[in-house]
Design a protein around this motif. Sequence first.
Motif, short mmCIF file in Angstrom:
data_model
loop_
_atom_site.label_atom_id
_atom_site.label_comp_id
_atom_site.label_asym_id
_atom_site.label_seq_id
_atom_site.Cartn_x
_atom_site.Cartn_y
_atom_site.Cartn_z
N GLY A 76 46.54 35.47 -7.11
CA GLY A 76 46.68 35.37 -5.66
C GLY A 76 48.08 35.59 -5.15
N ALA A 77 49.06 35.76 -6.03
CA ALA A 77 50.44 36.01 -5.60
C ALA A 77 50.53 37.37 -4.92
CB ALA A 77 51.39 35.94 -6.78
N VAL A 78 51.18 37.40 -3.77
CA VAL A 78 51.29 38.62 -2.97
C VAL A 78 52.75 39.06 -2.92
CG1 VAL A 78 50.96 39.64 -0.69
CG2 VAL A 78 49.28 38.01 -1.59
N VAL A 79 53.00 40.32 -3.17
CA VAL A 79 54.34 40.89 -3.05
C VAL A 79 54.62 41.12 -1.58
CG1 VAL A 79 55.84 42.81 -3.68
CG2 VAL A 79 54.12 41.97 -5.31
N GLU A 80 55.68 40.50 -1.07
CA GLU A 80 55.92 40.55 0.37
C GLU A 80 57.41 40.63 0.69
OE1 GLU A 80 54.48 38.31 4.49
OE2 GLU A 80 53.93 37.50 2.54
N TYR A 81 57.99 41.77 0.48
CA TYR A 81 59.32 42.13 0.97
C TYR A 81 60.39 41.07 0.67
CZ TYR A 81 56.40 45.52 3.27
OH TYR A 81 55.47 46.50 3.51
N GLY A 82 60.50 40.74 -0.61
CA GLY A 82 61.58 39.88 -1.04
C GLY A 82 61.23 38.43 -1.26
N LYS A 83 60.05 37.99 -0.87
CA LYS A 83 59.70 36.59 -1.09
C LYS A 83 59.60 36.31 -2.59
CE LYS A 83 57.45 35.49 3.27
NZ LYS A 83 56.26 34.93 3.93
N PRO A 84 60.13 35.18 -3.04
CA PRO A 84 60.19 34.90 -4.48
C PRO A 84 58.81 34.69 -5.09
CG PRO A 84 61.76 33.53 -3.26
CD PRO A 84 60.86 34.16 -2.25
N LEU A 85 58.64 35.22 -6.30
CA LEU A 85 57.47 34.98 -7.13
C LEU A 85 57.97 34.60 -8.52
CD1 LEU A 85 55.15 38.01 -6.21
CD2 LEU A 85 55.00 35.66 -5.35
N SER A 86 57.39 33.59 -9.11
CA SER A 86 57.81 33.17 -10.44
C SER A 86 57.31 34.16 -11.48
CB SER A 86 57.28 31.77 -10.74
OG SER A 86 55.87 31.82 -10.95
#
Length: 261
Positions: A76-86
């Motif tokens: 469910g993690a979404v790539v969104e213009y710089g928001k952090p993802l582990s």
Amino acid sequence: MVVRLLAIALALQASRAVHPETAWDERIDPSCCPYPEHDPRDYNWPYSHFQYSEVIPDVVGSFVSMAELNLTYGGGAVVEYGKPLSPAAVPIAPDVAFSLEPDRDATTLHTLLMIDPDVPFRDAPGDGEWLHWLVYDIPGNTTALGRTLVEYEPPSPQPCPSSDLLCLPEHRVTFILWEQPHGPLVLQSEDVAISAGTNAGRARYKARDFASRHRLGLQIAMNFFETWHDRGDGTFDERPWYHVRDNESLAQVSHLIPHVE
């Protein structure tokens, strides 16, 4: 004189006007992240986030976006213009979606590349750009039917050395989409297939060189997320010291956010 006063009054009114569809939402914290949340007054969003992050010009040059590149990971993690993802949130290749309008269709071929310019660290990218994934000859927007040259490898950021107090741990993991204007790619000697779990050939790759070699021109869409070493102690999602919400602090940083009022 009356005309002059009227002109001044109109100018003042225009300077205070706010676009009716872009009123500021107080629930949005503009200073939450290395790249501000989507400020509806920022008419250059999301392009502005590539500039905040210096993905432009570090990875590629300026471009005119022709599509929105949407990437969603299995959890469910979404790539969104710089928001952090582990790193744990991005273990396998994401689902990819983008539109074909206005002048592309199911026969148009595309290339998708995922790269990290900040290996091992942003301030010392000796192995950047690191190639994580490369799919070419994608028919239309069906990525699953494209040809995979480099199989997906998730980012695995290393911790900063304890002796380096100025180390920048953030990694700007960047996705780039090109249209292939000259049809199917003709692979060259530099285009080496890399399987999952293999690091050889991934380091010191250059997105610009790949695009130039295959005459791809300017990219048509991009997206990126930030990640860094996860110590596994639950602190990855903690808000950094520069995340502020009080009005006084917000007032001190609001001038850094491009907006139109």
